[in-house]
Scaffold this motif. Structure first.
Motif, short mmCIF file in Angstrom:
data_model
loop_
_atom_site.label_atom_id
_atom_site.label_comp_id
_atom_site.label_asym_id
_atom_site.label_seq_id
_atom_site.Cartn_x
_atom_site.Cartn_y
_atom_site.Cartn_z
N UNK A 16 0.84 -1.21 0.00
CA UNK A 16 0.00 0.00 0.00
C UNK A 16 0.87 1.25 0.00
N UNK A 17 1.93 1.24 0.83
CA UNK A 17 2.85 2.39 0.89
C UNK A 17 3.55 2.59 -0.45
N UNK A 18 3.95 1.49 -1.09
CA UNK A 18 4.62 1.58 -2.39
C UNK A 18 3.72 2.30 -3.40
N UNK A 19 2.48 1.82 -3.54
CA UNK A 19 1.59 2.38 -4.56
C UNK A 19 1.13 3.79 -4.19
N UNK A 20 0.97 4.05 -2.91
CA UNK A 20 0.60 5.39 -2.46
C UNK A 20 1.72 6.39 -2.79
N UNK A 60 8.99 7.81 2.30
CA UNK A 60 9.03 6.41 1.86
C UNK A 60 10.31 5.74 2.34
N UNK A 61 11.43 6.43 2.22
CA UNK A 61 12.70 5.86 2.66
C UNK A 61 12.70 5.62 4.17
N UNK A 62 12.15 6.57 4.94
CA UNK A 62 12.07 6.39 6.39
C UNK A 62 11.26 5.15 6.76
N UNK A 63 10.18 4.92 6.03
CA UNK A 63 9.35 3.73 6.28
C UNK A 63 10.16 2.46 6.00
#
Length: 234
Positions: free
Chosen positions: A95-99, A123-126
């Motif tokens: 979900x994070x990737x596509x978001x 994104x990198x922090x996640x």
């Protein structure tokens, strides 16, 4: 179409000039921090059409971000990682990737480069945190790293090319298709709603994204903040 970019000012927030002594030579920073740090900082400094003041501390922050991206991909996975529910962790990571792909794509097309870089940082922090869990090393993890490097390629072409090669991908990162996002996968499963009474914020609730309006009303009215201002009233 013509898009006029803003002016980069000196650190004193004034237009650069020799008489003010506030001229910044970007080549000096290219020599020490790299061209990608300079490029990304100029995009991150503010809205592209407005420009903004040069900030030596700010560019060092962008440099540290690129180092974290490098370490995320180049350094091996930790030997001991936190065990997580892989099905749930992979679903959340996807979900994070596509978001992120959706956000970065839309921002880049709209020349919103500052928020595009901010989305890549988030994104990198996640991913840095996810690397400490067993979701790292899965096919979803590899998909995330590939998407990160592909999205990093326009603002930071040199480090993206090097990382792409180190990941064993075919030459060149700049010849690859742009990652596509799926609206269904990008949608938040849980959303936060603000509860207002008479136009003022009184509370907030977290509900499933597909919740009905009636269920939202019921949950909102049941919050302590709403009750304090609605009890005994219409």
């Amino acid at each position: 179409r013509l898009f006029n970019q803003g002016i980069i000012l000196g650190e004193d927030n004034e237009k650069m000039s020799k008489s003010r002594g506030n001229v910044v030579n970007p080549d000096d920073y290219v020599q020490t921090l790299g061209a990608d740090s300079v490029r990304a900082f100029l995009m991150f400094v503010g809205p592209w059409e407005e420009g903004g003041p040069w900030n030596s501390r700010g560019i060092e922050g962008v440099y540290r971000f690129l180092n974290r991206v490098w370490n995320l991909i180049v350094e091996p996975l930790p030997q001991t990682r936190e065990k997580v529910d892989l099905k749930q962790a992979r679903r959340e990571l996807r979900r994070i990737i596509h978001k992120t792909i959706k956000k970065v794509t839309e921002d880049m097309e709209a020349f919103h480069f500052n928020t595009m870089i901010a989305a890549l940082m988030q994104f990198n922090n996640y991913l840095v945190k996810a690397k400490q869990t067993t979701v790292s090393g899965t096919d979803t993890w590899n998909e995330a790293l590939e998407a990160l490097v592909l999205m990093l390629a326009p603002p930071c072409p040199h480090i993206a090319e090097e990382l792409w090669q180190r990941m064993g991908k075919p030459y060149s990162v700049h010849l690859q298709r742009w990652p596509q996002w799926n609206a269904e996968l990008a949608r938040d499963e849980i959303i936060t709603l603000i509860v207002q009474v008479n136009g003022r914020m009184r509370d907030k609730i977290e509900v499933p994204a597909n919740v009905s309006e009636e269920a939202v009303k019921e949950a909102a009215l049941a919050t302590p903040g709403a009750k304090r201002h609605t009890t005994g009233k219409d």
